[in-house]
Design a protein around this motif. Structure first.
Motif, PDB file in Angstrom:
ATOM      1  N   LEU A 143     -33.747 -53.402  -3.231  1.00 21.86           N
ATOM      2  CA  LEU A 143     -32.673 -53.059  -3.856  1.00 21.86           C
ATOM      3  C   LEU A 143     -31.399 -54.105  -3.469  1.00 21.86           C
ATOM      4  O   LEU A 143     -30.446 -54.180  -4.350  1.00 21.86           O
ATOM      5  N   PHE A 144     -31.410 -54.767  -2.279  1.00 20.66           N
ATOM      6  CA  PHE A 144     -30.304 -55.657  -2.123  1.00 20.66           C
ATOM      7  C   PHE A 144     -30.759 -56.748  -1.374  1.00 20.66           C
ATOM      8  O   PHE A 144     -31.902 -56.784  -0.866  1.00 20.66           O
ATOM      9  N   SER A 145     -30.106 -58.016  -1.721  1.00 20.29           N
ATOM     10  CA  SER A 145     -30.305 -59.088  -1.135  1.00 20.29           C
ATOM     11  C   SER A 145     -28.962 -59.673  -0.855  1.00 20.29           C
ATOM     12  O   SER A 145     -28.025 -59.353  -1.244  1.00 20.29           O
ATOM     13  N   LEU A 146     -29.163 -60.555   0.227  1.00 20.85           N
ATOM     14  CA  LEU A 146     -27.682 -61.112   0.850  1.00 20.85           C
ATOM     15  C   LEU A 146     -27.727 -62.378   0.954  1.00 20.85           C
ATOM     16  O   LEU A 146     -28.784 -63.203   1.664  1.00 20.85           O
ATOM     17  N   GLU A 147     -26.615 -63.195   0.557  1.00 21.25           N
ATOM     18  CA  GLU A 147     -26.477 -64.621   0.635  1.00 21.25           C
ATOM     19  C   GLU A 147     -25.176 -65.104   1.062  1.00 21.25           C
ATOM     20  O   GLU A 147     -24.194 -64.118   0.953  1.00 21.25           O
ATOM     21  N   GLN A 148     -24.997 -66.175   1.672  1.00 21.56           N
ATOM     22  CA  GLN A 148     -23.727 -66.841   1.880  1.00 21.56           C
ATOM     23  C   GLN A 148     -23.755 -67.988   0.982  1.00 21.56           C
ATOM     24  O   GLN A 148     -24.677 -68.759   0.820  1.00 21.56           O
ATOM     25  N   VAL A 149     -22.493 -68.098   0.542  1.00 24.30           N
ATOM     26  CA  VAL A 149     -22.281 -69.227  -0.388  1.00 24.30           C
ATOM     27  C   VAL A 149     -20.908 -69.978  -0.197  1.00 24.30           C
ATOM     28  O   VAL A 149     -20.247 -69.460   0.429  1.00 24.30           O
ATOM     29  N   ARG A 150     -20.933 -71.177  -0.595  1.00 29.35           N
ATOM     30  CA  ARG A 150     -19.795 -72.093  -0.172  1.00 29.35           C
ATOM     31  C   ARG A 150     -18.377 -71.695  -0.709  1.00 29.35           C
ATOM     32  O   ARG A 150     -17.510 -71.848  -0.115  1.00 29.35           O
ATOM     33  N   CYS A 151     -18.536 -71.363  -1.954  1.00 27.89           N
ATOM     34  CA  CYS A 151     -17.259 -70.956  -2.505  1.00 27.89           C
ATOM     35  C   CYS A 151     -17.292 -69.901  -3.744  1.00 27.89           C
ATOM     36  O   CYS A 151     -18.364 -70.103  -4.465  1.00 27.89           O
ATOM     37  N   LEU A 152     -16.338 -68.983  -3.979  1.00 28.17           N
ATOM     38  CA  LEU A 152     -16.632 -68.092  -5.053  1.00 28.17           C
ATOM     39  C   LEU A 152     -15.448 -68.356  -6.032  1.00 28.17           C
ATOM     40  O   LEU A 152     -15.318 -67.756  -7.018  1.00 28.17           O
ATOM     41  N   GLY A 153     -14.537 -69.330  -5.597  1.00 25.88           N
ATOM     42  CA  GLY A 153     -13.408 -69.538  -6.615  1.00 25.88           C
ATOM     43  C   GLY A 153     -12.492 -68.360  -6.227  1.00 25.88           C
ATOM     44  O   GLY A 153     -11.540 -68.191  -7.406  1.00 25.88           O
ATOM     45  N   ALA A 154     -12.425 -67.656  -5.525  1.00 30.35           N
ATOM     46  CA  ALA A 154     -11.318 -66.476  -5.126  1.00 30.35           C
ATOM     47  C   ALA A 154     -10.599 -66.565  -3.873  1.00 30.35           C
ATOM     48  O   ALA A 154     -10.639 -65.706  -3.158  1.00 30.35           O
ATOM     49  N   CYS A 155     -10.081 -67.744  -3.609  1.00 36.65           N
ATOM     50  CA  CYS A 155      -9.467 -68.037  -2.380  1.00 36.65           C
ATOM     51  C   CYS A 155      -8.398 -67.149  -2.134  1.00 36.65           C
ATOM     52  O   CYS A 155      -8.075 -66.769  -1.059  1.00 36.65           O
ATOM     53  N   GLY A 156      -7.587 -66.632  -3.409  1.00 34.52           N
ATOM     54  CA  GLY A 156      -6.452 -65.733  -3.034  1.00 34.52           C
ATOM     55  C   GLY A 156      -6.879 -64.335  -2.686  1.00 34.52           C
ATOM     56  O   GLY A 156      -6.010 -63.552  -2.259  1.00 34.52           O
ATOM     57  N   LEU A 157      -8.402 -63.827  -2.701  1.00 38.37           N
ATOM     58  CA  LEU A 157      -8.676 -62.701  -2.380  1.00 38.37           C
ATOM     59  C   LEU A 157      -9.485 -62.724  -1.112  1.00 38.37           C
ATOM     60  O   LEU A 157     -10.351 -61.766  -0.884  1.00 38.37           O
ATOM     61  N   ALA A 158      -9.189 -63.895  -0.199  1.00 38.96           N
ATOM     62  CA  ALA A 158     -10.210 -63.937   0.953  1.00 38.96           C
ATOM     63  C   ALA A 158     -10.020 -62.834   1.928  1.00 38.96           C
ATOM     64  O   ALA A 158      -8.740 -62.434   2.311  1.00 38.96           O
ATOM     65  N   PRO A 159     -11.029 -62.363   2.701  1.00 36.73           N
ATOM     66  CA  PRO A 159     -12.341 -62.811   2.344  1.00 36.73           C
ATOM     67  C   PRO A 159     -12.909 -62.107   1.233  1.00 36.73           C
ATOM     68  O   PRO A 159     -12.691 -60.967   1.064  1.00 36.73           O
ATOM     69  N   ALA A 160     -13.945 -62.617   0.601  1.00 36.56           N
ATOM     70  CA  ALA A 160     -14.333 -62.233  -0.828  1.00 36.56           C
ATOM     71  C   ALA A 160     -15.875 -62.013  -0.777  1.00 36.56           C
ATOM     72  O   ALA A 160     -16.662 -62.850  -0.117  1.00 36.56           O
ATOM     73  N   MET A 161     -16.285 -61.337  -1.635  1.00 30.49           N
ATOM     74  CA  MET A 161     -17.605 -60.976  -1.755  1.00 30.49           C
ATOM     75  C   MET A 161     -18.282 -60.810  -3.021  1.00 30.49           C
ATOM     76  O   MET A 161     -17.355 -60.004  -3.866  1.00 30.49           O
ATOM     77  N   MET A 162     -19.169 -61.208  -3.634  1.00 29.20           N
ATOM     78  CA  MET A 162     -19.585 -60.896  -4.981  1.00 29.20           C
ATOM     79  C   MET A 162     -20.806 -59.884  -4.885  1.00 29.20           C
ATOM     80  O   MET A 162     -21.602 -60.010  -3.898  1.00 29.20           O
ATOM     81  N   LEU A 163     -20.581 -58.998  -5.720  1.00 33.76           N
ATOM     82  CA  LEU A 163     -21.635 -57.788  -5.939  1.00 33.76           C
ATOM     83  C   LEU A 163     -22.069 -58.001  -7.226  1.00 33.76           C
ATOM     84  O   LEU A 163     -21.384 -57.442  -8.374  1.00 33.76           O
ATOM     85  N   ASN A 164     -23.357 -58.529  -7.402  1.00 30.67           N
ATOM     86  CA  ASN A 164     -23.716 -59.122  -8.859  1.00 30.67           C
ATOM     87  C   ASN A 164     -22.733 -59.836  -9.460  1.00 30.67           C
ATOM     88  O   ASN A 164     -22.378 -60.888  -9.059  1.00 30.67           O
ATOM     89  N   GLN A 165     -21.798 -59.388 -10.648  1.00 30.62           N
ATOM     90  CA  GLN A 165     -21.072 -60.170 -11.219  1.00 30.62           C
ATOM     91  C   GLN A 165     -19.643 -59.850 -10.882  1.00 30.62           C
ATOM     92  O   GLN A 165     -18.476 -60.540 -11.288  1.00 30.62           O
ATOM     93  N   ASP A 166     -19.295 -58.864 -10.123  1.00 31.27           N
ATOM     94  CA  ASP A 166     -18.131 -58.340  -9.518  1.00 31.27           C
ATOM     95  C   ASP A 166     -17.605 -58.972  -8.361  1.00 31.27           C
ATOM     96  O   ASP A 166     -18.410 -59.052  -7.318  1.00 31.27           O
TER      97      ASP A 166
END
Length: 198
Positions: A143-166
């Motif tokens: 059901l779930f997978s977890l990754e760390q990524v270098r950048c989401l392009g959402a610096c103003g929302l830090a800390p940020a995480m993506m859930l699929n496309q959200d």
């Protein structure tokens, strides 16, 4: 243990073809839907051209299977007249392609500078704890997978995480725990409902 000789001359154990990628090729072979071979053939028949079809074809495969298995990479290479290493080079270069299975819900925690200084590592630790999953891994129920990524392009929302496309932002430890627990409950209910329908 019985041995077989595959079409490319490489010996495999227990009937598993080894191919270019050796034992890694067979790692998830039993999980590949046989319909993917037909989907690839149909895609190539409907989309004429040459090597430029590789990236769109890989997107189609990943969208269908959820990742790009080594056996599929070999098949695509053969169909496009490329070497398996050329296909693997593209798969490994672009971060949106993966060679390992992913969960139905993909969680990607940003570790860019803005997120890191706002305790993104704490977000990762909470997700790992709540879902019992390691970074780069997938939960047993898929059901779930977890990754760390270098950048989401959402610096103003830090800390940020993506859930699929959200994109989820401005996450406090309490928010993360609450959101992930709620998502886990929802996902398990959906999984049970799907199982009872089949």
């Amino acid at each position: 243990m019985s041995e077989t000789v595959t079409t490319d001359g490489v010996q495999g154990a227990a009937g598993l073809e080894q191919g270019f990628f050796g034992a890694e090729r067979a790692q998830h072979a039993d999980e590949i839907d046989p319909a993917i071979w037909t989907r690839i053939d149909d895609y190539l028949e409907e989309n004429s051209g040459g090597h430029e079809r590789l990236i769109p074809l890989l997107h189609m495969v990943q969208g269908t299977v959820g990742y790009i298995p080594f056996a599929v990479q070999e098949y695509v290479a053969d169909k496009l007249g490329l070497s398996p290493i050329q296909v693997y080079g593209v798969v490994s270069f672009y971060h949106f392609f993966t060679t390992t299975p992913r969960g139905k819900y993909e969680l990607k925690v940003c570790m860019g500078t803005a997120c890191f200084v706002r305790h993104a590592q704490r977000v990762v630790e909470i997700v790992k704890q709540v879902l019992d999953v390691e970074v780069g891994g997938v939960t047993e129920d898929r059901l779930f997978s977890l990754e760390q990524v270098r950048c989401l392009g959402a610096c103003g929302l830090a800390p940020a995480m993506m859930l699929n496309q959200d994109t989820l932002g401005n996450l406090s430890p309490k928010d993360v725990r609450k959101k992930v627990l709620k998502l886990r409950t929802k996902a398990r209910k959906e999984q049970k409902a799907e199982a009872s329908e089949s």
